[in-house]
Design a protein around this motif. Structure first.
Motif, mmCIF file in Angstrom:
data_model
loop_
_atom_site.group_PDB
_atom_site.id
_atom_site.type_symbol
_atom_site.label_atom_id
_atom_site.label_comp_id
_atom_site.label_asym_id
_atom_site.label_seq_id
_atom_site.Cartn_x
_atom_site.Cartn_y
_atom_site.Cartn_z
ATOM 1 N N SER A 193 -15.603 71.114 -72.892
ATOM 2 C CA SER A 193 -16.364 72.192 -72.252
ATOM 3 C C SER A 193 -15.595 72.851 -71.118
ATOM 4 C CB SER A 193 -17.697 71.647 -71.730
ATOM 5 O OG SER A 193 -17.452 70.692 -70.729
ATOM 6 N N GLY A 194 -14.317 72.524 -70.992
ATOM 7 C CA GLY A 194 -13.487 73.175 -69.988
ATOM 8 C C GLY A 194 -13.717 72.654 -68.591
ATOM 9 N N THR A 195 -14.903 72.864 -68.038
ATOM 10 C CA THR A 195 -15.185 72.448 -66.658
ATOM 11 C C THR A 195 -16.052 71.200 -66.597
ATOM 12 O OG1 THR A 195 -17.086 73.924 -66.582
ATOM 13 C CG2 THR A 195 -15.000 74.804 -65.787
ATOM 14 N N ALA A 196 -16.204 70.516 -67.730
ATOM 15 C CA ALA A 196 -17.101 69.365 -67.757
ATOM 16 C C ALA A 196 -16.545 68.161 -67.026
ATOM 17 C CB ALA A 196 -17.410 68.980 -69.202
ATOM 18 N N GLY A 197 -15.222 68.142 -66.786
ATOM 19 C CA GLY A 197 -14.615 66.930 -66.279
ATOM 20 C C GLY A 197 -14.940 66.603 -64.840
ATOM 21 N N SER A 198 -15.186 67.596 -64.013
ATOM 22 C CA SER A 198 -15.379 67.326 -62.600
ATOM 23 C C SER A 198 -16.783 66.808 -62.318
ATOM 24 C CB SER A 198 -15.131 68.587 -61.780
ATOM 25 O OG SER A 198 -15.373 68.309 -60.416
ATOM 26 N N ARG A 199 -16.864 65.641 -61.699
ATOM 27 C CA ARG A 199 -18.159 65.070 -61.346
ATOM 28 C C ARG A 199 -18.836 65.843 -60.208
ATOM 29 N NH1 ARG A 199 -19.188 59.627 -63.223
ATOM 30 N NH2 ARG A 199 -17.538 59.065 -64.700
ATOM 31 N N LEU A 200 -18.087 66.707 -59.545
ATOM 32 C CA LEU A 200 -18.708 67.505 -58.494
ATOM 33 C C LEU A 200 -19.822 68.383 -59.036
ATOM 34 C CD1 LEU A 200 -15.582 68.557 -56.409
ATOM 35 C CD2 LEU A 200 -17.288 66.816 -55.854
ATOM 36 N N ARG A 201 -19.816 68.647 -60.316
ATOM 37 C CA ARG A 201 -20.900 69.433 -60.912
ATOM 38 C C ARG A 201 -22.213 68.643 -60.926
ATOM 39 N NH1 ARG A 201 -19.844 74.103 -63.493
ATOM 40 N NH2 ARG A 201 -17.676 74.785 -63.378
ATOM 41 N N TRP A 202 -22.124 67.337 -60.708
ATOM 42 C CA TRP A 202 -23.320 66.491 -60.657
ATOM 43 C C TRP A 202 -23.588 65.994 -59.237
ATOM 44 C CZ3 TRP A 202 -20.477 67.249 -64.906
ATOM 45 C CH2 TRP A 202 -21.171 67.459 -66.109
ATOM 46 N N LEU A 203 -23.046 66.723 -58.260
ATOM 47 C CA LEU A 203 -23.214 66.294 -56.875
ATOM 48 C C LEU A 203 -24.681 66.320 -56.464
ATOM 49 C CD1 LEU A 203 -21.567 65.390 -54.429
ATOM 50 C CD2 LEU A 203 -21.432 67.792 -53.718
ATOM 51 N N PHE A 204 -25.423 67.320 -56.961
ATOM 52 C CA PHE A 204 -26.830 67.442 -56.586
ATOM 53 C C PHE A 204 -27.765 67.510 -57.790
ATOM 54 C CE2 PHE A 204 -24.461 69.457 -53.028
ATOM 55 C CZ PHE A 204 -24.741 68.501 -52.073
ATOM 56 N N ARG A 205 -27.247 67.329 -58.979
ATOM 57 C CA ARG A 205 -28.120 67.262 -60.153
ATOM 58 C C ARG A 205 -27.929 65.897 -60.803
ATOM 59 N NH1 ARG A 205 -25.597 70.394 -65.371
ATOM 60 N NH2 ARG A 205 -23.379 70.188 -64.878
ATOM 61 N N PRO A 206 -28.970 65.330 -61.371
ATOM 62 C CA PRO A 206 -28.883 63.945 -61.845
ATOM 63 C C PRO A 206 -28.130 63.812 -63.157
ATOM 64 C CG PRO A 206 -31.032 64.841 -62.349
ATOM 65 C CD PRO A 206 -30.324 65.883 -61.514
ATOM 66 N N TYR A 207 -27.487 62.678 -63.305
ATOM 67 C CA TYR A 207 -27.049 62.265 -64.626
ATOM 68 C C TYR A 207 -28.310 62.045 -65.459
ATOM 69 C CZ TYR A 207 -22.702 60.963 -62.167
ATOM 70 O OH TYR A 207 -21.565 60.963 -61.405
ATOM 71 N N ARG A 208 -28.225 62.335 -66.757
ATOM 72 C CA ARG A 208 -29.393 62.154 -67.614
ATOM 73 C C ARG A 208 -28.950 61.502 -68.919
ATOM 74 N NH1 ARG A 208 -32.967 67.247 -68.303
ATOM 75 N NH2 ARG A 208 -34.702 65.851 -67.819
ATOM 76 N N VAL A 209 -29.828 60.688 -69.484
ATOM 77 C CA VAL A 209 -29.517 59.953 -70.705
ATOM 78 C C VAL A 209 -30.591 60.214 -71.751
ATOM 79 C CG1 VAL A 209 -28.973 57.687 -71.689
ATOM 80 C CG2 VAL A 209 -28.529 58.125 -69.258
ATOM 81 N N SER A 210 -30.157 60.512 -72.976
ATOM 82 C CA SER A 210 -31.085 60.649 -74.104
ATOM 83 C C SER A 210 -31.298 59.269 -74.713
ATOM 84 C CB SER A 210 -30.519 61.602 -75.158
ATOM 85 O OG SER A 210 -30.544 62.932 -74.691
#
Length: 217
Positions: A193-210
């Motif tokens: 997804s190009g920019t998916a690698g940086s965990r900073l994108r989840w700094l304020f949004r939760p990890y989610r699991v199906s």
């Protein structure tokens, strides 16, 4: 595996009777150190309660390491035969589908291991950074879609998205990770997804699991 995911698994397994659980086959188990030291909540939340119930658990992974009962490739005929010999009543397939090139083939093999009346419990990231092991196809499905598309022969009896923590608490505990994250920004070149690698994108949004529980009628 996220800790909240392990707690969800514990709750779902607690809802099953003893006769529905033994033996339980844990596909893609990793080794004992990973389950007890690297991510100790896996053993604490999932397998310690099963041991207390007297449930027979068979751990299977590709590599023959301590804590792996059957080193086998479920996609190979020999591996499938060895896993079928377990006679599992319940199966766990956690965080595997995003790490294979042919997830439909893996799903068919998982379904083939589920006997009549048996249960398959599947988890896969819904919103989570790119994490190759050794690859990550960035498969991030809705649980209902996953159940319908990959396991049409099984009845989905529960499907939900479980919210985990954000990246912020981990970064507060280990602030030096920010150097890695900034180096990866805006993303990893090999990330689907190009920019998916940086965990900073989840700094304020939760990890989610199906998460889904499926049964063969």
């Amino acid at each position: 595996m996220l800790e909240v995911e392990a707690r969800w698994l514990r709750a779902r397994l607690a809802e099953l009777g003893d006769e529905e659980l033994t033996p339980l086959l844990n596909l893609g188990s990793s080794d004992l150190e990973f389950r007890t030291v690297v991510q100790p909540w896996i053993d604490r939340e999932v397998f310690a309660p099963l041991r207390a119930r007297g449930t027979t658990v068979v751990h299977s992974d590709l590599k023959a390491l301590p804590g792996v009962d059957i080193a086998a490739d479920a996609l190979g005929e020999e591996g499938l035969a060895r896993l079928q010999a377990v006679g599992a009543r319940a199966l766990l397939c956690c965080n595997m589908l995003e790490h294979v090139t042919d997830r439909a083939a893996l799903a068919r093999r998982c379904a083939a291991l589920v006997p009549s009346g048996g249960v398959l419990i599947v988890t896969v990231p819904h919103s989570y950074p790119y994490h190759p092991d050794p690859i990550d196809t960035y498969y991030r499905p809705d649980p209902q879609d996953m159940s319908r598309e990959l396991f049409p022969e099984l009845r989905c009896i529960r499907a939900e998205v479980v919210d985990g923590p954000t990246y912020a608490p981990e970064l507060l505990r280990r602030p030096w990770l920010l150097v890695r994250d900034l180096r990866n920004w805006p993303g990893l070149k090999d990330s689907p997804s190009g920019t998916a690698g940086s965990r900073l994108r989840w700094l304020f949004r939760p990890y989610r699991v199906s998460c889904a529980v499926l049964r063969r009628e």
